[in-house]
Scaffold this motif. Structure first.
Motif, short mmCIF file in Angstrom:
data_model
loop_
_atom_site.label_atom_id
_atom_site.label_comp_id
_atom_site.label_asym_id
_atom_site.label_seq_id
_atom_site.Cartn_x
_atom_site.Cartn_y
_atom_site.Cartn_z
N THR A 61 -4.64 -13.66 -0.53
CA THR A 61 -4.77 -13.60 -1.98
C THR A 61 -5.83 -12.57 -2.34
O THR A 61 -6.85 -12.44 -1.65
CB THR A 61 -5.14 -14.97 -2.57
OG1 THR A 61 -6.35 -15.41 -1.95
CG2 THR A 61 -4.04 -15.99 -2.35
N PRO A 62 -5.60 -11.81 -3.40
CA PRO A 62 -6.52 -10.72 -3.73
C PRO A 62 -7.75 -11.14 -4.53
O PRO A 62 -8.38 -10.32 -5.17
CB PRO A 62 -5.63 -9.78 -4.54
CG PRO A 62 -4.64 -10.68 -5.19
CD PRO A 62 -4.39 -11.79 -4.21
N ALA A 63 -8.10 -12.43 -4.48
CA ALA A 63 -9.28 -12.88 -5.22
C ALA A 63 -10.50 -12.06 -4.83
O ALA A 63 -10.67 -11.68 -3.68
CB ALA A 63 -9.54 -14.36 -4.94
N GLU A 116 -15.06 1.16 -0.33
CA GLU A 116 -16.05 1.10 -1.41
C GLU A 116 -15.49 0.25 -2.55
O GLU A 116 -14.34 0.41 -2.94
CB GLU A 116 -16.46 2.47 -1.94
CG GLU A 116 -17.22 3.33 -0.97
CD GLU A 116 -18.62 2.81 -0.66
OE1 GLU A 116 -19.35 2.37 -1.57
OE2 GLU A 116 -19.00 2.86 0.52
N PRO A 117 -16.31 -0.64 -3.06
CA PRO A 117 -15.83 -1.50 -4.15
C PRO A 117 -15.60 -0.72 -5.43
O PRO A 117 -16.33 0.22 -5.74
CB PRO A 117 -16.98 -2.52 -4.33
CG PRO A 117 -18.17 -1.88 -3.69
CD PRO A 117 -17.67 -0.91 -2.67
N ALA A 174 -9.98 -3.77 -6.73
CA ALA A 174 -9.82 -5.21 -6.92
C ALA A 174 -8.61 -5.55 -7.80
O ALA A 174 -7.87 -6.49 -7.50
CB ALA A 174 -11.08 -5.79 -7.54
N ASP A 175 -8.40 -4.75 -8.84
CA ASP A 175 -7.36 -5.10 -9.82
C ASP A 175 -5.97 -4.61 -9.46
O ASP A 175 -4.98 -5.19 -9.90
CB ASP A 175 -7.71 -4.53 -11.20
CG ASP A 175 -9.00 -5.12 -11.76
OD1 ASP A 175 -9.43 -6.19 -11.28
OD2 ASP A 175 -9.58 -4.49 -12.67
N VAL A 176 -5.87 -3.54 -8.67
CA VAL A 176 -4.55 -2.95 -8.39
C VAL A 176 -4.25 -2.95 -6.88
O VAL A 176 -3.22 -3.48 -6.46
CB VAL A 176 -4.44 -1.52 -8.97
CG1 VAL A 176 -3.06 -0.93 -8.70
CG2 VAL A 176 -4.73 -1.52 -10.46
N LEU A 177 -5.13 -2.34 -6.08
CA LEU A 177 -4.82 -2.20 -4.66
C LEU A 177 -4.74 -3.56 -3.96
O LEU A 177 -3.77 -3.82 -3.23
CB LEU A 177 -5.85 -1.31 -3.95
CG LEU A 177 -5.59 -1.08 -2.46
CD1 LEU A 177 -4.24 -0.40 -2.24
CD2 LEU A 177 -6.71 -0.26 -1.84
#
Length: 197
Positions: free
Chosen positions: A15-17, A31-32, A37-40
C-alpha cells in the motif's frame, strides 16, 4: 544495517501509505517528494509483487512508470532532488553523494549561478546529473557545457536574464526532462549498491 525496509515488507504490504514500507523505500532511493507519494507510489503499488523480486527490480519498475509520465509530472519528480552544489537541507544520502572533498566557495557560488541559469533556460526543471564520485568542480564544467557557457568561476556571468529560454513542453525541454529522469534512476541504482541492497 541498511536503512531500506526489508523487501519482503514492501512486497507483503505494497500500500502506498506515506508511512508504509513502499513509500519509505521510494523516498530513500529517489528522494521524498509529493509527486513520489501521491502518484508514483500508488502506481507502483498496483504492479507489486508480480514484477518485483529485488530492489533493483523496484527501481526498474519505477523508471518504467516514470518514462510514461507527462513531462510536467516528470519535472515535479526530478524537483525532489537537491540542486547541484546545495549544502543545506540534504537527505543523508544526497549529502554523502555531493560531499567529496571540501569545495571552494567560488565553485559553490558558480554552481548556484549555473543552477539559476539552467532553471531559466529550462523553466520548471532542475539540473540533475549522476555525480558518480565526481567533484563539484567537474560537475560545474558539465553544467557549463550543457548551457554552452565558457569556463569561468564568475558567480554572475552571464547574467541570468540573458539566458534564452526553451519552450516548456517543446522537444528540447522534454528531452532534458527525460534525461534527468534517467539520471535519477542511475542515482537510485548507485544508492542500492551503497546501501548493500
Amino acid at each position: 544495517m541498511s536503512p531500506l525496509p526489508a523487501l519482503s515488507a514492501v512486497l507483503a504490504d505494497p500500500t502506498p501509505a506515506a508511512d508504509g514500507a513502499l513509500a519509505q523505500a521510494l523516498a530513500l532511493l529517489f528522494e521524498p517528494s509529493p509527486v513520489l507519494a501521491d502518484v508514483l507510489a500508488p502506481q507502483l503499488a498496483r504492479t507489486l509483487p508480480g514484477a518485483v523480486r529485488t530492489y533493483s527490480d523496484l527501481v526498474d519498475a519505477a523508471l518504467a512508470l516514470l518514462r510514461t509520465w507527462d513531462p510536467a509530472l516528470q519535472a515535479q519528480f526530478v524537483g525532489g532532488h537537491p540542486r547541484i552544489g546545495e549544502v543545506q537541507h540534504l537527505s543523508a544520502l544526497s549529502a554523502r553523494e555531493q560531499a567529496a572533498a571540501a569545495t571552494p566557495p567560488a565553485v559553490l557560488a558558480r554552481l548556484a549561478h549555473l543552477n539559476a541559469c539552467y532553471e531559466r533556460r529550462f523553466p520548471g526543471l532542475r539540473y540533475i546529473t549522476f555525480v558518480n564520485g565526481r567533484s563539484r568542480e567537474q560537475v560545474m564544467r558539465e553544467m557549463e557545457d550543457v548551457l554552452g557557457f565558457l569556463r569561468s568561476l564568475s558567480a554572475d556571468e552571464p547574467p541570468v536574464e540573458s539566458v534564452a529560454q526553451v519552450d516548456v513542453g517543446g522537444p528540447v525541454w522534454r528531452g532534458e526532462a527525460q534525461r534527468a529522469v534517467e539520471d535519477v534512476g542511475k542515482i537510485a541504482k548507485a544508492r542500492l549498491k551503497a546501501l548493500g541492497a
